[in-house]
Design a protein around this motif. Structure first.
Motif, PDB file in Angstrom:
ATOM      1  N   GLN A   1      22.889 -18.604  -8.469  1.00 31.18           N
ATOM      2  CA  GLN A   1      21.573 -18.828  -9.067  1.00 31.18           C
ATOM      3  C   GLN A   1      20.775 -17.532  -9.192  1.00 31.18           C
ATOM      4  OE1 GLN A   1      20.577 -21.570 -10.528  1.00 31.18           O
ATOM      5  NE2 GLN A   1      22.469 -22.631  -9.981  1.00 31.18           N
ATOM      6  N   ARG A   2      20.907 -16.654  -8.189  1.00 33.69           N
ATOM      7  CA  ARG A   2      20.218 -15.360  -8.280  1.00 33.69           C
ATOM      8  C   ARG A   2      20.810 -14.552  -9.435  1.00 33.69           C
ATOM      9  NH1 ARG A   2      19.994 -11.339  -3.169  1.00 33.69           N
ATOM     10  NH2 ARG A   2      22.163 -11.001  -3.825  1.00 33.69           N
ATOM     11  N   ALA A   3      22.130 -14.663  -9.637  1.00 36.55           N
ATOM     12  CA  ALA A   3      22.773 -13.984 -10.765  1.00 36.55           C
ATOM     13  C   ALA A   3      22.160 -14.443 -12.086  1.00 36.55           C
ATOM     14  CB  ALA A   3      24.275 -14.253 -10.751  1.00 36.55           C
ATOM     15  N   PHE A   4      21.891 -15.737 -12.207  1.00 39.39           N
ATOM     16  CA  PHE A   4      21.295 -16.254 -13.436  1.00 39.39           C
ATOM     17  C   PHE A   4      19.894 -15.668 -13.630  1.00 39.39           C
ATOM     18  CE2 PHE A   4      19.764 -20.230 -15.866  1.00 39.39           C
ATOM     19  CZ  PHE A   4      20.070 -19.656 -17.081  1.00 39.39           C
ATOM     20  N   ALA A   5      19.117 -15.573 -12.548  1.00 39.05           N
ATOM     21  CA  ALA A   5      17.784 -14.975 -12.652  1.00 39.05           C
ATOM     22  C   ALA A   5      17.883 -13.512 -13.074  1.00 39.05           C
ATOM     23  CB  ALA A   5      17.043 -15.116 -11.324  1.00 39.05           C
ATOM     24  N   TYR A   6      18.825 -12.779 -12.478  1.00 40.93           N
ATOM     25  CA  TYR A   6      19.021 -11.378 -12.883  1.00 40.93           C
ATOM     26  C   TYR A   6      19.436 -11.293 -14.348  1.00 40.93           C
ATOM     27  CZ  TYR A   6      18.743  -9.415  -8.143  1.00 40.93           C
ATOM     28  OH  TYR A   6      18.329  -8.995  -6.909  1.00 40.93           O
TER      29      TYR A   6
ATOM     30  N   ALA B   1      13.451 -21.972 -13.266  1.00 40.71           N
ATOM     31  CA  ALA B   1      13.325 -22.819 -14.461  1.00 40.71           C
ATOM     32  C   ALA B   1      11.989 -22.584 -15.168  1.00 40.71           C
ATOM     33  CB  ALA B   1      13.471 -24.291 -14.077  1.00 40.71           C
ATOM     34  N   GLU B   2      10.979 -22.208 -14.401  1.00 45.80           N
ATOM     35  CA  GLU B   2       9.655 -21.926 -14.964  1.00 45.80           C
ATOM     36  C   GLU B   2       9.484 -20.436 -15.281  1.00 45.80           C
ATOM     37  OE1 GLU B   2       7.049 -23.570 -11.971  1.00 45.80           O
ATOM     38  OE2 GLU B   2       7.613 -25.626 -12.503  1.00 45.80           O
ATOM     39  N   PHE B   3      10.573 -19.681 -15.248  1.00 47.69           N
ATOM     40  CA  PHE B   3      10.610 -18.254 -15.555  1.00 47.69           C
ATOM     41  C   PHE B   3       9.694 -17.428 -14.652  1.00 47.69           C
ATOM     42  CE2 PHE B   3      12.561 -20.144 -19.199  1.00 47.69           C
ATOM     43  CZ  PHE B   3      13.612 -19.290 -19.444  1.00 47.69           C
ATOM     44  N   ARG B   4       9.479 -17.918 -13.432  1.00 46.57           N
ATOM     45  CA  ARG B   4       8.841 -17.112 -12.387  1.00 46.57           C
ATOM     46  C   ARG B   4      10.005 -16.442 -11.648  1.00 46.57           C
ATOM     47  NH1 ARG B   4       6.662 -20.677  -8.798  1.00 46.57           N
ATOM     48  NH2 ARG B   4       7.487 -22.490  -9.859  1.00 46.57           N
ATOM     49  N   LEU B   5      10.612 -15.481 -12.335  1.00 39.84           N
ATOM     50  CA  LEU B   5      11.909 -14.958 -11.917  1.00 39.84           C
ATOM     51  C   LEU B   5      11.853 -14.149 -10.627  1.00 39.84           C
ATOM     52  CD1 LEU B   5      13.315 -14.090 -15.437  1.00 39.84           C
ATOM     53  CD2 LEU B   5      13.714 -16.139 -14.065  1.00 39.84           C
ATOM     54  N   GLU B   6      10.835 -13.329 -10.439  1.00 37.51           N
ATOM     55  CA  GLU B   6      10.737 -12.564  -9.187  1.00 37.51           C
ATOM     56  C   GLU B   6      10.580 -13.513  -8.000  1.00 37.51           C
ATOM     57  OE1 GLU B   6      11.264  -9.380  -8.471  1.00 37.51           O
ATOM     58  OE2 GLU B   6      11.765  -9.000 -10.569  1.00 37.51           O
ATOM     59  N   GLU B   7       9.767 -14.537  -8.167  1.00 38.73           N
ATOM     60  CA  GLU B   7       9.603 -15.542  -7.108  1.00 38.73           C
ATOM     61  C   GLU B   7      10.923 -16.259  -6.837  1.00 38.73           C
ATOM     62  OE1 GLU B   7       7.288 -19.786  -6.456  1.00 38.73           O
ATOM     63  OE2 GLU B   7       6.387 -18.321  -7.821  1.00 38.73           O
ATOM     64  N   ALA B   8      11.644 -16.572  -7.891  1.00 38.54           N
ATOM     65  CA  ALA B   8      12.937 -17.230  -7.734  1.00 38.54           C
ATOM     66  C   ALA B   8      13.903 -16.335  -6.966  1.00 38.54           C
ATOM     67  CB  ALA B   8      13.524 -17.590  -9.101  1.00 38.54           C
ATOM     68  N   ILE B   9      13.939 -15.066  -7.334  1.00 36.91           N
ATOM     69  CA  ILE B   9      14.844 -14.130  -6.668  1.00 36.91           C
ATOM     70  C   ILE B   9      14.500 -14.006  -5.189  1.00 36.91           C
ATOM     71  CG2 ILE B   9      15.495 -11.680  -6.540  1.00 36.91           C
ATOM     72  CD1 ILE B   9      15.399 -11.723  -9.667  1.00 36.91           C
ATOM     73  N   ILE B  10      13.219 -13.990  -4.863  1.00 40.95           N
ATOM     74  CA  ILE B  10      12.815 -13.943  -3.456  1.00 40.95           C
ATOM     75  C   ILE B  10      13.325 -15.185  -2.728  1.00 40.95           C
ATOM     76  CG2 ILE B  10      10.819 -14.067  -1.903  1.00 40.95           C
ATOM     77  CD1 ILE B  10       9.373 -12.217  -3.978  1.00 40.95           C
TER      78      ILE B  10
END
Length: 160
Positions: free
Chosen positions: A105-110, A78-87
């Motif tokens: 949720q990982r799909a959304f980050a990708y 949600a905070e666009f820390r996408l690599e951290e989210a994916i991890i």
């Protein structure tokens, strides 16, 4: 970058994260009830409330520790820390490979990173685990529409 992610996931996963999901409560009956109610919703507003309940259900992790990891990963996304989210979603998938929501949720980050191939692969994984996951089905349909695959995208949106 993926090799670094694998290393980080394995490093962070030491100990409890290698434990299997505790199973948690079975939400299949509640999910089926909500999906049935959605089909006969008297209005768009009523349908929206039911969909919100479905999102809450999909986001209910099998156990407290898994819920904490999911919440942290979703906050990072949600905070666009996408690599951290994916991890974080990688950790969840390692911990609970049968839980559909981390794949969704990982799909959304990708998707946010513009990696539609990875997003579609994860949406397929989510749908394999939970064939009635409307969020994953709609997400896949929308990506396919963006890629010009009109018939497949429209079919998925109709299914949802």
């Amino acid at each position: 970058m993926r090799l670094l992610r694998v290393f980080l996931v394995l490093s962070l996963a030491a100990g409890a994260a290698f434990a299997e999901c505790s199973g948690g409560s079975d939400l299949a009956e509640e999910r089926a009830s909500l999906l049935l109610a959605l089909k006969s919703a008297p209005s768009e507003e009523a349908a929206g409330l039911i969909v919100n309940d479905l999102w809450n259900l999909w986001g209910t992790a099998p156990d407290a520790e898994t819920q904490t990891i999911l919440d942290q990963a979703m906050q990072a996304r949600a905070e666009f820390r996408l690599e951290e989210a994916i991890i974080g979603f990688d950790r969840l998938i390692w911990r609970c490979p049968d839980y559909a929501e981390p794949y969704n949720q990982r799909a959304f980050a990708y998707f946010l990173l513009g990696d539609h191939a990875a997003a579609l692969a994860d949406l397929d994984r989510a749908i394999e685990r939970l064939p009635d996951h409307l969020g994953a089905i709609v997400g896949k349909g929308m990506i396919l529409l963006q890629q010009g695959q009109e018939a497949e995208g429209q079919a998925l949106l109709k299914q949802a």
